[in-house]
Write an enzyme that holds these catalytic residues in place. Sequence first.
Site, PDB file in Angstrom:
ATOM      1  N   ARG A 172       5.804  -1.395  18.073  1.00 17.48           N
ATOM      2  CA  ARG A 172       5.585  -0.429  16.986  1.00 17.48           C
ATOM      3  C   ARG A 172       5.011   0.875  17.513  1.00 17.48           C
ATOM      4  NH1 ARG A 172       2.242  -2.440  12.057  1.00 17.48           N
ATOM      5  NH2 ARG A 172       2.638  -0.246  11.682  1.00 17.48           N
ATOM      6  N   ASP A 210      -8.804   2.654  17.168  1.00 16.03           N
ATOM      7  CA  ASP A 210      -7.541   2.227  17.793  1.00 16.03           C
ATOM      8  C   ASP A 210      -7.694   1.902  19.281  1.00 16.03           C
ATOM      9  OD1 ASP A 210      -6.358   2.518  15.357  1.00 16.03           O
ATOM     10  OD2 ASP A 210      -5.353   4.409  15.804  1.00 16.03           O
TER      11      ASP A 210
HETATM   12  C1  EPZ Z   1      -4.831   5.913  10.408  1.00 15.26           C
HETATM   13  O1  EPZ Z   1      -4.694   4.895   9.436  1.00 15.26           O
HETATM   14  C2  EPZ Z   1      -4.013   5.490  11.593  1.00 15.26           C
HETATM   15  N1  EPZ Z   1      -2.616   5.382  11.184  1.00 15.26           N
HETATM   16  C3  EPZ Z   1      -4.539   4.174  12.133  1.00 15.26           C
HETATM   17  O2  EPZ Z   1      -3.814   3.851  13.300  1.00 15.26           O
HETATM   18  C4  EPZ Z   1      -6.018   4.338  12.508  1.00 15.26           C
HETATM   19  O3  EPZ Z   1      -6.538   3.095  12.882  1.00 15.26           O
HETATM   20  C5  EPZ Z   1      -6.800   4.861  11.305  1.00 15.26           C
HETATM   21  O4  EPZ Z   1      -6.187   6.073  10.792  1.00 15.26           O
HETATM   22  C6  EPZ Z   1      -8.238   5.183  11.632  1.00 15.26           C
HETATM   23  O5  EPZ Z   1      -8.309   6.115  12.670  1.00 15.26           O
HETATM   24  C7  EPZ Z   1      -1.846   6.471  11.176  1.00 15.26           C
HETATM   25  O6  EPZ Z   1      -2.262   7.579  11.497  1.00 15.26           O
HETATM   26  C8  EPZ Z   1      -0.433   6.288  10.796  1.00 15.26           C
HETATM   27  P1  EPZ Z   1      -7.759   5.554   7.118  1.00 15.26           P
HETATM   28  P2  EPZ Z   1      -5.149   5.159   7.945  1.00 15.26           P
HETATM   29  O7  EPZ Z   1      -7.206   5.870   5.782  1.00 15.26           O
HETATM   30  O8  EPZ Z   1      -4.986   6.588   7.641  1.00 15.26           O
HETATM   31  C9  EPZ Z   1     -10.415   3.170   3.980  1.00 15.26           C
HETATM   32  C10 EPZ Z   1      -2.699   2.389  14.784  1.00 15.26           C
HETATM   33  O9  EPZ Z   1      -3.080   1.371  15.427  1.00 15.26           O
HETATM   34  N2  EPZ Z   1      -9.561   3.722   2.907  1.00 15.26           N
HETATM   35  O10 EPZ Z   1      -8.343   6.670   7.908  1.00 15.26           O
HETATM   36  O11 EPZ Z   1      -4.452   4.173   7.111  1.00 15.26           O
HETATM   37  C11 EPZ Z   1      -9.661   2.204   4.883  1.00 15.26           C
HETATM   38  O12 EPZ Z   1      -9.549   0.934   4.311  1.00 15.26           O
HETATM   39  C12 EPZ Z   1      -3.107   2.596  13.350  1.00 15.26           C
HETATM   40  O13 EPZ Z   1      -1.960   3.249  15.283  1.00 15.26           O
HETATM   41  C13 EPZ Z   1      -9.882   3.449   1.591  1.00 15.26           C
HETATM   42  O14 EPZ Z   1     -10.843   2.752   1.292  1.00 15.26           O
HETATM   43  O15 EPZ Z   1      -6.673   4.825   7.987  1.00 15.26           O
HETATM   44  C14 EPZ Z   1     -10.488   2.253   6.136  1.00 15.26           C
HETATM   45  O16 EPZ Z   1     -11.582   1.410   5.998  1.00 15.26           O
HETATM   46  C15 EPZ Z   1      -3.681   1.405  12.703  1.00 15.26           C
HETATM   47  N3  EPZ Z   1      -9.074   3.963   0.607  1.00 15.26           N
HETATM   48  C16 EPZ Z   1     -10.969   3.710   6.175  1.00 15.26           C
HETATM   49  O17 EPZ Z   1     -10.787   4.197   4.849  1.00 15.26           O
HETATM   50  C17 EPZ Z   1      -7.996   4.756   0.887  1.00 15.26           C
HETATM   51  O18 EPZ Z   1      -7.320   5.207  -0.050  1.00 15.26           O
HETATM   52  C18 EPZ Z   1     -10.218   4.618   7.129  1.00 15.26           C
HETATM   53  O19 EPZ Z   1      -8.826   4.402   6.970  1.00 15.26           O
HETATM   54  C19 EPZ Z   1      -7.704   5.039   2.234  1.00 15.26           C
HETATM   55  C20 EPZ Z   1      -8.504   4.509   3.238  1.00 15.26           C
END
Ligand code: EPZ
Length: 425
Positions: A405, A313
């Site tokens: 946002r 982020d």
């Molecule tokens: C959280 O998103 C944050 N959002 C994001 O912040 C942040 O960028 C991200 O974590 C990484 O730190 C919130 O906390 C609300 P992940 P999240 O699941 O939880 C893959 C901002 O700018 N994945 O940790 O959705 C995914 O595609 C936002 O404030 C799967 O493959 O991220 C990614 O490559 C944007 N399958 C990786 O894991 C799943 O079921 C990490 O994503 C879930 C995730």
Amino acid sequence: MCLPEKKIMDKFIVEGGNRLEGELEISGAKNAALPMMAASILTTGVNKFSGIPQVRDVNTMLHLLNHLGGRTEDFNEDRLLFDTTHINNYEASYDLVSTMRASCLVLGPLLARLGRAKVSLPGGCAIGARPLDLHIRGLELMGAKIRLEQGYIYGEVKRLRGTRYYFDTVSVTGTANLLMAATLAEGETILENVAKEPEVVFLADVLNQCGAKIKGQGTDTLVIQGVQSLEPIDCHIFPDRIEAGTYMIASAITGGNVKINNCLPRQVETLTLKLRQAGMIVEETETSVRVISDGSFNGVNIKTQPYPGFATDLQAQFMALMTLAQGQSIILETIFENRFMHAAELKRMGADITLQGRTAIVNGVKRLSGAPLMATDLRASASLVLAALAAEGESVISRVYHIDRGYFNIEEKLYRLGAKIRRKK
Ligand code: EPZ
């Protein structure tokens, strides 16, 4: 009662070239507030929150929770009283989930409380495919019957039961969802390879204060003993580390001297180290960070990683900084497959960036020039604001609703530090 929506077509007009100086206060962490608000579904009664940031995503979550049958008793400044006594609706519609992916955080709590959930699949977003497979697989192992139909996740279960689950990829909201679900499940749940982000640790700590039995927060493994019920939440949201990091970079890129108050320096330690490596002076107290820059700094490499690694982020904002560094910087994005949308806009300002898959090679240039710019996602938009602050001439940044946002009053906070920035309605 919800926050007023800022207009969708708002623009920022930024006249670059001003050194930022002074102090500012960081707001509560959006990504801590959202799961805490979703966790209120697990309780029956009036939940009390303070330190809630007045940003659009919080507004969306509140809207969703009200739609589920909760009631906003009071929302004033950063204080929220939210009554969950009558939560009885289990549907999170496409309208809400498509505007904010974090709406999926209600999936685990709804299954735990009502034994039913209908949550829209979010679909891809500007930074990557971002599936929910890890959330779904974990809930299935906890006994939920899940089917995907017409773009929705339908879940049903009598009572969730404890399980042992390994996350193939570290997922922040995946960990939060399963953690919340497990607090009211029957028996013990062991979650492995979990997220260690401060927002997840906080969620576990606050749920424990409500009567949950969670151990291991901040490590790779969470062990949760399910309980029958939880008391309502009463918590203060800690300061936003990504907002703090963004202003640290704002000071750095403008050759500024900015003290960032109400921030937890250990949560931005990785950025601090990188800024020092680039040549900035970073001074820390228990609750503040000051970044002093003379405007000339070196290129340094970063690789985004789960906490405590360099936060994805902050990658876009750091790239903006590196466009003006002396020498080269290699930026490796390992979390999301498409999080370089800002690079094309930065190039339009004169930056020298080459993208190779998940790697960006940034060769520092002497100056950026202002340009009409398009914000594409929350953090990409922040990076454009930072670049515009340092650029020569005027930039007009469209679609700043992305910024609204997650950043509370960014233009006012920057203006008070000496930036020439205004919102055009
Ligand atoms: C959280 O998103 C944050 N959002 C994001 O912040 C942040 O960028 C991200 O974590 C990484 O730190 C919130 O906390 C609300 P992940 P999240 O699941 O939880 C893959 C901002 O700018 N994945 O940790 O959705 C995914 O595609 C936002 O404030 C799967 O493959 O991220 C990614 O490559 C944007 N399958 C990786 O894991 C799943 O079921 C990490 O994503 C879930 C995730």
